[in-house]
Design a protein around this motif. Structure first.
Motif: not given
Lengths: 795, 289
Positions: A27, A199, A274, A276
Motif C-alpha cells: 500500500d 494487496g 492498485k 488493497i
C-alpha cells in the motif's frame, strides 16, 4: 554492531524500520497515474449468474472501466494447482467467475477507477442477477448422495481420495487384549489474520510489454512463474516484487485471483492499478485453514502399549483447489500420524471434498497441527480410558533417541531427536508431581485445574526436490543464494526466500557475519524481487533457514575458498599455513603477515595480482537441495483453570521444550515460539470460522472471529534440547510452526484434564466457555441419571 | 470497508448542531466518538446522508458535582469517566465499567452520550446508568427536556431521543448513605462487548436492604431493569441465600427476548446473567458495608 556469531541473539535489524512506520508495504507503493480497483463479490454461497448490469457503475464518477468475468475469460485463464495427487479432480478455477459462483466472496467483476473510494462506490452499483442454488458447507455431508454438486467433474463433491499407512492395523486389533478407543474429532476451520491484508499493484510497461507486480506474498518467484503459466505472459517479461510483507501464516502462499486480474486489467487500461484487501474482504477471499472432520481410533493394551491408530478424514477443500491444497491434508498430515511414538500400525484415509466455502489451504503448521492434535488428543484419551497417567503412557511408547535417521511406520525418515529428553526436561521445569498434588487440593476448594501435555514432531525443511516431485510437487523445493562482496569489503546478498515477519534480514546477515567475519551492519540482505536474483521457492513450512540458510552457507564456503586462495597468494604463503579467523587471514607463526577479508575483496576487484587462472570479482552462487526433511520436535505442558460457574478457561502456565536443532538466533526463535503458541491457544480456546448451511459466514469480521489477545497468555517458559539435523550443513531444523502444532493439543488436553473427574472425555475446539459449561452440565446430568438408575435398580 | 457518500458538518455550538439536525431531519446522524456509528457505516449497515460531528463543540465534556448529584457532559469519554475521582468516589461501578469498555483506543474516543444514544443491546453504559438512576438531558434547537433513564431505552438500538435532539448532559442523583455498587460483565471473546453485564446499586441500612436497582445488558434487546430481582432484595438481609434467589430471577425480564448468537445460546446467556447478577449484587452488598 560487531561481527556476530552463530547462536547469538542479535537484535532484529529490520525492527527500527518496521516499528517506526518506515517499512514499505504494497500500500506504500504509489505510482504516477495509478488507478484503483475494487472487486464485485458474490453475496451467496452458490448461485448461477443470470446477467450482470454494469451500466450504473460505468457511469459512476471516476470510473475508468468495468470488467466482468465473461469480458476477461480468455485472458485470465484458470488458477493453477501446484501439487498433484492420483485421480485429483481439477475443476476450472476462473479468477473471475462467469457462469456460477461457488462461495461467498467469489469475485464476478472488477471496477477500475481513479480512486479507491470511487472504485468501491461503483462496485456497489454493479447489479448481478443471480439464480440462487442450494449450497453445502459441511465436507462429510457434501459427499452424500443428493447433496448439492459444485463441479460436474467431481461426483459427490470428492476432489480426491488418498491413503497412507504402515503395518496392519486391522490385524493388530484382532488381539483380544487390545482396547480400541474411538472418537469423532473436528478440527475447526480457521481464518488467517495477518496484520497486513493482501494487496497488489500491477504496473504495465506498454513500451516493452513488461508487467511488474508488487504483491504481498510469501512466494514472489512462484507468483512470477504461475502468473506467466496462467496468462501466457512470457516469464522474462514478468517481474514480481514482494516488498515488506506484514505476516501471512501460509495464507499468502498461493497465486490468487486478484494478482492475475490486476495484471490483466493494468494492460487493458494502460495504467498502474492498485488493490488493497479490506479485512472483511480477507475473511472471504483469502484461503482458510484446517476444517477436518475425522473419525479416529487408537488401539492399545492395558499396560499402556499403543499398537496403532486409524483415521478416516473428510478434509474440506472449499469451492476450488487452492495452489497447495492437495498437499496439506495428505502428506503433511498422514505421514505424521505416528507422532513421536513407535506406533507400529497406521491406517489413514483422506477424502478431499468440495464445499461452498472459501478455499482451504496451508495455515501455520499446515497438516501437522491437525495430525499432532489427533495423535496427542487420542494418546491422552487412551490413557484416560485405561486409567493411566498420560505421561506414563507417552514414555512407554516413545521412540528412542537417534542422531542420524530413523525410519518410522509411515515410511519417512525422522532426522534426529531425543524425544524422552524433551519430555524429561519439560517435566523437570514443570514439577509434574507437585502439580498433581496441587490439583487435588484445588479441587477440594472447588477450583478446577488441569494439565495438558503434547509431545509433537513435525516435518520441515521442504524439501528434497526429487522426493517432493515423486509425491506430486509442481516445482522444485530447493533454495538459492547469491553472495557478493564489494570492493570495499561490504557485502550484498540475495536470498530466494523473502520474509513476512521472520527476520531474515537479521538471521541471514548473522550467518554471513559469523562465517566471513564482516560486521552485520556491513551486510545488505536483498530478497523478494525476482529481477534481483535467481529463482527461489519461498518462505513457508519453516524452511527458510533449513534450506535457504543452508544455500547461503554453501555460497559463503565458496567465498571463503576463493578469498583464502587469493589471500594465500597475496601473502606469498602456502595455503596450508594460512588461517582465517574473525575476518582475518594470517600466516601461521608469522605475526605481521595478515590481510583482512575486506583487503582481499579489494584485491579481487583490483585484479592486479591474482593467482593463475583466478577470475576477478567476488561473487558466489549456491543452490541447496536437501537430502531429507528436517524434523523439529518437543514437549509442551500447559495448565488451565476452568471456572465452575461459567466454564471459562484460563491458561495459567505454559512450558515448552523444543528441539529445533542448532539455533542461529535464540531470541528470534523464542519469538517464533511465543507467536506459535499464542496462535495454537487461539485455535484451542476461541477461534472458529462459522458458516450457515447456505454458505453465509457468521464469523465475518473481528467482531465475531475471536483472535486471542495478550491477556489470554501467561509468561511462557521456554527451553530447548539440541539434536543437530543431519539434513543440512548447519544442523538447523526450523521453528516457525512448532508452537502452533504443540499448543492446541496441550491446551485441550489440559481442559479435559480439569473436568475429566466429572466424566468428560472429549470436546472439540474451540473450548469456548459455553462448550465447557455444557460439557460439565451434561456430565453432571449423566452422573445423576446413572445414580437414579442405580437406586431404582436396588429398590 | 468504504462508507457510502455523506455530507459532513462540524458545528461549533449546540444551537448550530440542533439547527442542522432540524434542517436534515431524518437524514442526519450525530457523530460523537464514532466508535459505534463508523463501523456500521463502513459495513454499509448505516448509510446516513448527513453526519453532524459534535466533537468540535466546546463545553460538552465535563463532570460536575451539583445539587448533591453529578452532571456529566455528553461528550465525556470513557477514559475520563474511568479516571475521574468524582466518578470513582460517587459511582464506582461507572468508573469500573468505563475502564473495561473495549480497548484503550475506544475508551479514549467513545463517549457516555454516544453510548446511550446508540443503545447497543450489549453496551455497558446503558445498564450502569439504569442502575444508578437519573436522567438524560435532550436539546432541540428550541427546547430542552429531561428524560428519565427508566424511559430512555425503548428498543433494540432505539431510544426516546427524537431525531432532532442531541444529548447534552446526563444527570445522576446522589446515592444514599450505605449504598454499594458493582458492575459484573462476561465479555464476548471477539468484540469484548458484554454477552451479559449486570449493574447493581444496593442500599443497606441497619442490616436490611432498603433500596436496590439492578440492570442487565447484553442478554436481551436493550438494557433492562431486573425488577423481580430488586423486589426480592428489598426489605431483606442480604444473605447468600437471598442473593442467590434474587440473582436467579435476573434474566426474568428478558426471558422472551434473550439474544442468541455464535458466542452464546439463549440458555447460556440466561445462566451467565444469573451468575453475574450474583457477583454484582454480592460485591455491591459488600461495598455497602
Amino acid at each position: 554492531m560487531a561481527v556476530a556469531t552463530f547462536g547469538e541473539s542479535v537484535k532484529r535489524t529490520e525492527d527500527p524500520r518496521l516499528i517506526t512506520g518506515r517499512g514499505k508495504y504494497v500500500d506504500d507503493v504509489r505510482l504516477s497515474g495509478m488507478a484503483h480497483i475494487a472487486f464485485v463479490r458474490s453475496q451467496y454461497g452458490h448461485a448461477r449468474i443470470k446477467s450482470i448490469d454494469t451500466s450504473a457503475a460505468v457511469d459512476s464518477p471516476g470510473v475508468i472501466a468495468v470488467f466482468t468475468g465473461a469480458d476477461l475469460q480468455e485472458e485470465l485463464g484458470g488458477l493453477p494447482v501446484g501439487w498433484m495427487l492420483p485421480d485429483l479432480k481439477q475443476p476450472a478455477h476462473p479468477p473471475l467467475a462467469f457462469e456460477t459462483v461457488r462461495y461467498l466472496g467469489d469475485a464476478v467483476a472488477v471496477v477500475v477507477a481513479d480512486t479507491a473510494y470511487q472504485a468501491n462506490d461503483a462496485a456497489a452499483l454493479v447489479n448481478v442477477d443471480y439464480e440462487i442454488l442450494p449450497a453445502i458447507v459441511n465436507a462429510e455431508d457434501a459427499t452424500k448422495d443428493g447433496a448439492p454438486l459444485l463441479h460436474e467433474e467431481a461426483p459427490n463433491n470428492i476432489g480426491f481420495d488418498w491413503e497412507v499407512g504402515g503395518g496392519d492395523y486391522g490385524e493388530a486389533i484382532k488381539d483380544p487384549d487390545v482396547i480400541v478407543v474411538k472418537e469423532r474429532i473436528v478440527n475447526q476451520r480457521l481464518i488467517p489474520n495477518s496484520m497486513e491484508t493482501r494487496g497488489v499493484v500491477a504496473d504495465y510497461d506498454a513500451g516493452k510489454g513488461n508487467i511488474t507486480l508488487y504483491t504481498s506474498t510469501q512466494i514472489p518467484h512462484l507468483v512470477k512463474l504461475l502468473f506467466s503459466l496462467v496468462t501466457g505472459w512470457p516469464e522474462q517479461k514478468v517481474r514480481v516484487i514482494a516488498p515488506d510483507v506484514g505476516g501471512g501464516f501460509g495464507s499468502k502462499l498461493y497465486l490468487y485471483a486478484e494478482e492475475v486480474v490486476a495484471g490483466i486489467v493494468a494492460r487493458h487500461v494502460q495504467r498502474p492499478v492498485k488493490w488493497i484487501e479490506s479485512r472483511s474482504e480477507a475473511y472471504v477471499s483469502t484461503a482458510h485453514g484446517r476444517d477436518h472432520i475425522c473419525d479416529v481410533e487408537i488401539a492399545g493394551k492395558q499396560d499402556g502399549e499403543i499398537v496403532g491408530i486409524k483415521v478416516d478424514l473428510y478434509a474440506n477443500l472449499g469451492a476450488y483447489i487452492s495452489t497447495f491444497a492437495p498437499l496439506i491434508p495428505t502428506y503433511l498430515f498422514g505421514l505424521m500420524l505416528g507422532g513421536v511414538y513407535k506406533m507400529p500400525n497406521i491406517e489413514c484415509k483422506v477424502h478431499g471434498v468440495f464445499t461452498n466455502t472459501t478455499p482451504v489451504d496451508a495455515y501455520r503448521g499446515a497438516g501437522r497441527p491437525e495430525a499432532a492434535y489427533l495423535v496427542e488428543r487420542m494418546v491422552s484419551r487412551f490413557a484416560q480410558e485405561i486409567g493411566r497417567d498420560p505421561i506414563v503412557v507417552r514414555r512407554k511408547n516413545m521412540l528412542q533417541a537417534h542422531k542420524n535417521g530413523r525410519e518410522v511406520t509411515t515410511g519417512v525418515m525422522y532426522d534426529s531427536g531425543d524425544y524422552k529428553g524433551n519430555l524429561n526436561k519439560a517435566l523437570e521445569i514443570f514439577d509434574y508431581r507437585q502439580f498433581r498434588a496441587d490439583q487435588r487440593a484445588a479441587r477440594r476448594e472447588g477450583k478446577l485445574l488441569g494439565v495438558g501435555i503434547a509431545a509433537y514432531i513435525e516435518i520441515c525443511g521442504m524439501a528434497p526436490s526429487a522426493v517432493a516431485s515423486s509425491l506430486g510437487a509442481g516445482a522444485g523445493l530447493w533454495e538459492s543464494s547469491n553472495v557478493r562482496l564489494h570492493p570495499t569489503g561490504k557485502a550484498t546478498i540475495y536470498i530466494g526466500t523473502s520474509p513476512h515477519g521472520q527476520g531474515h534480514e537479521t538471521t541471514m546477515a548473522q550467518l554471513v557475519s559469523s562465517e566471513l567475519g564482516i560486521p552485520v551492519e556491513d551486510i545488505e540482505v536483498l530478497h523478494g524481487d525476482t529481477d534481483m536474483g535467481q529463482f527461489g521457492t519461498g518462505t513457508f513450512g519453516s524452511r527458510s533457514i533449513a534450506v535457504g540458510g543452508a544455500a547461503l552457507f554453501n555460497s559463503l564456503q565458496k567465498v571463503k575458498a576463493k578469498t583464502h586462495r587469493l589471500a594465500s597468494h597475496l601473502l606469498e604463503a602456502d595455503p596450508k599455513f594460512v588461517t582465517f579467523n574473525n575476518g582475518t587471514f594470517a600466516v601461521e607463526d608469522i605475526a605481521d603477515k595478515t590481510l583482512s577479508i575486506q583487503e582481499v575483496a579489494g584485491q579481487a576487484y583490483a585484479a592486479a595480482n591474482l593467482p593463475p587462472g583466478m577470475e576477478p570479482g567476488l561473487e558466489e552462487v549456491s543452490f541447496f537441495d536437501p537430502q531429507n526433511f528436517a524434523w523439529p520436535n518437543g514437549t509442551h505442558l500447559c495448565v488451565v483453570e476452568v471456572d465452575q460457574d461459567t466454564g471459562k478457561v484460563e491458561v495459567q502456565r505454559y512450558v515448552a521444550v523444543d528441539d529445533f536443532g542448532n539455533v542461529l538466533n535464540p531470541m528470534i526463535v523464542d519469538g517464533m515460539t511465543h507467536g506459535g503458541v499464542a496462535q495454537g491457544i487461539g485455535q484451542a480456546l476461541s477461534e472458529a470460522a462459522v458458516y450457515t448451511d447456505d454458505g453465509q459466514l457468521l464469523s465475518g469480521s473481528l467482531m465475531d472471529y475471536a483472535l486471542p489477545s495478550a491477556d489470554m497468555f501467561p509468561m511462557m517458559e521456554l527451553d530447548r534440547t539440541v539434536s543437530p539435523s543431519p539434513s543440512n550443513p548447519i544442523g538447523v531444523k526450523g521453528a516457525g510452526e512448532a508452537g502452533t502444532i504443540a499448543a492446541s493439543p496441550a491446551v485441550m488436553n489440559a481442559v479435559i484434564d480439569a473436568i475429566a473427574h466429572l466424566g468428560v472425555k472429549h470436546m472439540d475446539m474451540p473450548a469456548t466457555s459455553e462448550k465447557v459449561w455444557r460439557a460439565m452440565q451434561d456430565a453432571k446430568e449423566a452422573r445423576r441419571a446413572e445414580r437414579a438408575a442405580a437406586r431404582s435398580q436396588r429398590s | 470497508m468504504v462508507t457510502s457518500n455523506f455530507d459532513y458538518f462540524a458545528p461549533t455550538s449546540v444551537d448550530e448542531a440542533t439547527s442542522l439536525l432540524s434542517r436534515y431531519r431524518g437524514e442526519a446522524k450525530v457523530l460523537a466518538g464514532g466508535h459505534s456509528l463508523i463501523p456500521m457505516m463502513k459495513l454499509r449497515l448505516a448509510e446516513p446522508g448527513v453526519l453532524v460531528d459534535i466533537g468540535g463543540i466546546d463545553g460538552l465534556s465535563y463532570i460536575k458535582e451539583e445539587g448533591g448529584g453529578v452532571s456529566i457532559g455528553s461528550m465525556t469519554t470513557y477514559r475520563e469517566l474511568a479516571t475521574s475521582s468524582v466518578i470513582q468516589a460517587n459511582y464506582p461501578l461507572l468508573a469500573d465499567a468505563s475502564a473495561r469498555v473495549a480497548d484503550l483506543q475506544v475508551r479514549n474516543r467513545g463517549t457516555i452520550g454516544g453510548s446511550l444514544a446508540h443503545s447497543d443491546p450489549a453496551g455497558d453504559i446503558p445498564a450502569v446508568i439504569l442502575a444508578i438512576g437519573g436522567s438524560v438531558v435532550a436539546r432541540t434547537r428550541r427546547s430542552s427536556r429531561d428524560i428519565n433513564i427508566d424511559r430512555f431505552q425503548v428498543d433494540l438500538l432505539t431510544t426516546a431521543l427524537r431525531d432532532n435532539e442531541i444529548i447534552t448532559e446526563i444527570k445522576l442523583p446522589a446515592l444514599a448513605a450505605g449504598t454499594g455498587t458493582a458492575y459484573s460483565k462476561f465479555h464476548q471473546p471477539a468484540s469484548h462487548y458484554a454477552i451479559t453485564g449486570v449493574a447493581a446499586v444496593v442500599t443497606v441500612s441497619g442490616g436490611t436492604c432498603t433500596d436496590a436497582r439492578v440492570a442487565v445488558t447484553g442478554a436481551g434487546d436493550k438494557a433492562t431493569r431486573a425488577r423481580r430481582t430488586e423486589r426480592i432484595l428489598k426489605g431483606k438481609e442480604l444473605t447468600q441465600a437471598v442473593i442467590r434467589r434474587a440473582a436467579s430471577r435476573a434474566a426474568a425480564e428478558v426471558e422472551d427476548s434473550l439474544n442468541e448468537d455464535i458466542h452464546a445460546s439463549a440458555e447460556y446467556r440466561a445462566h451467565l446473567t444469573q451468575v453475574h447478577a450474583g457477583y454484582a449484587i454480592e460485591q455491591a452488598a459488600a461495598a455497602a458495608g
